[in-house]
Design an enzyme around this catalytic site. Structure first.
Site, PDB file in Angstrom:
ATOM      1  N   SER A 159       0.821  -1.211   0.000  1.00 41.79           N
ATOM      2  CA  SER A 159       0.000   0.000   0.000  1.00 41.79           C
ATOM      3  C   SER A 159       0.855   1.262   0.000  1.00 41.79           C
ATOM      4  O   SER A 159       2.015   1.257   0.418  1.00 41.79           O
ATOM      5  CB  SER A 159      -0.912   0.014   1.221  1.00 41.79           C
TER       6      SER A 159
HETATM    7  N1  SAM Z   1      -0.589  -5.286   4.222  1.00 41.63           N
HETATM    8  C1  SAM Z   1       0.016  -5.528   2.964  1.00 41.63           C
HETATM    9  C2  SAM Z   1       1.377  -4.878   2.824  1.00 41.63           C
HETATM   10  O1  SAM Z   1       1.795  -4.141   3.730  1.00 41.63           O
HETATM   11  O2  SAM Z   1       2.050  -5.140   1.832  1.00 41.63           O
HETATM   12  C3  SAM Z   1      -0.933  -5.121   1.855  1.00 41.63           C
HETATM   13  C4  SAM Z   1      -1.006  -6.164   0.819  1.00 41.63           C
HETATM   14  S1  SAM Z   1      -2.215  -6.113  -0.436  1.00 41.63           S
HETATM   15  C5  SAM Z   1      -2.872  -4.529  -0.538  1.00 41.63           C
HETATM   16  C6  SAM Z   1      -3.523  -7.116   0.219  1.00 41.63           C
HETATM   17  C7  SAM Z   1      -3.164  -8.540   0.567  1.00 41.63           C
HETATM   18  O3  SAM Z   1      -4.341  -9.172   1.074  1.00 41.63           O
HETATM   19  C8  SAM Z   1      -2.696  -9.399  -0.591  1.00 41.63           C
HETATM   20  O4  SAM Z   1      -1.460  -9.970  -0.288  1.00 41.63           O
HETATM   21  C9  SAM Z   1      -3.783 -10.478  -0.715  1.00 41.63           C
HETATM   22  O5  SAM Z   1      -3.320 -11.723  -1.160  1.00 41.63           O
HETATM   23  C10 SAM Z   1      -4.305 -10.523   0.705  1.00 41.63           C
HETATM   24  N2  SAM Z   1      -5.633 -11.105   0.860  1.00 41.63           N
HETATM   25  C11 SAM Z   1      -6.744 -10.927   0.100  1.00 41.63           C
HETATM   26  N3  SAM Z   1      -7.761 -11.643   0.595  1.00 41.63           N
HETATM   27  C12 SAM Z   1      -7.289 -12.284   1.713  1.00 41.63           C
HETATM   28  C13 SAM Z   1      -7.857 -13.177   2.662  1.00 41.63           C
HETATM   29  N4  SAM Z   1      -9.137 -13.589   2.599  1.00 41.63           N
HETATM   30  N5  SAM Z   1      -7.080 -13.635   3.678  1.00 41.63           N
HETATM   31  C14 SAM Z   1      -5.775 -13.253   3.769  1.00 41.63           C
HETATM   32  N6  SAM Z   1      -5.184 -12.424   2.884  1.00 41.63           N
HETATM   33  C15 SAM Z   1      -5.924 -11.945   1.882  1.00 41.63           C
END
Ligand code: SAM
Length: 205
Positions: free
Chosen positions: A52
């Protein structure tokens, strides 16, 4: 990055500003993108996911009103950057990722950077982490179609949660606070996240 993009845009929580000064964002992106790591934008981290934008990380972290003794649940480990920022402030962070390659890569990075207070799990985070609940704060870093009740039920009394809610193209950042009797919601503004995919999120890729 911290003075130009974060403090100047209204982030005042000293713990957040200190954590964001300390954690080196370039360590959480691929070598090819390191020279862009301190820009005011999200970056790709593989598997069609993103790290992000620094300002949104700061805004969400500030909204959690973190205290040193807190136990925090993050849904969407991704690059690990957001979890590392929180881990600089609180006692323990629990973070869940649903994409195996990101889970493995980021767990390794946490070990290399000695983040011993980050506990990781490879799973669908929309179900939360019941065995470790209740949490003082919950942060969801992917966009949900609605607020998963499973997560609200794992929030402690006095707990805070932030989650982007909306369509797959744009969302509103919602803050929830839980008291003895009720859950209160406040809208913090627009945002754009990748989809929260899972049983209590978006069902499709
Ligand atoms: N917090 C992260 C960072 O600092 O890089 C942001 C990563 S990205 C915006 C969102 C993440 O959420 C992705 O890696 C995606 O695979 C994960 N994601 C989406 N749905 C999910 C779920 N149901 N459970 C766990 N992770 C999930």
């Amino acid at each position: 990055m911290v003075s130009k993009q974060i403090a100047s845009r209204g982030i005042t929580d000293l713990n957040v500003l200190e954590a964001m000064s300390k954690v080196q964002r370039h360590l959480f992106v691929s070598e090819a993108l390191m020279d862009q790591a301190y820009g005011d934008f999200p970056l790709p981290i593989g598997e069609q996911q993103t790290i992000s934008q620094p300002y949104i990380v700061a805004e969400m972290t500030q909204a959690l009103q973190l205290r040193e003794e807190d136990r925090v649940l993050e849904i969407g480990t991704g690059s690990g950057y957001q979890a590392a920022i929180i881990a600089e402030i609180v006692f323990r962070v629990y973070t869940i990722e649903r994409i195996r390659s990101l889970f493995i890569k980021t767990r390794k990075l946490f070990d290399e950077l000695h983040y011993h207070n980050i506990v990781t799990k490879y799973s669908d985070g929309t179900s939360g982490w019941k065995d470790e609940s209740p949490f003082d704060a919950i942060i969801v870093t992917a966009g949900a179609p609605e607020i998963p009740e499973t997560l609200v039920s794992q929030l402690a009394v006095g707990g805070r949660m932030v989650i982007p809610v909306g369509t797959q193209y744009s969302q509103e950042l919602i803050k929830l606070t839980r008291d003895e009797n009720d859950v209160h919601k406040t809208a913090l503004g627009g945002c754009r996240f990748v989809k929260l995919i899972g049983e209590y999120g978006w069902r499709n890729q």
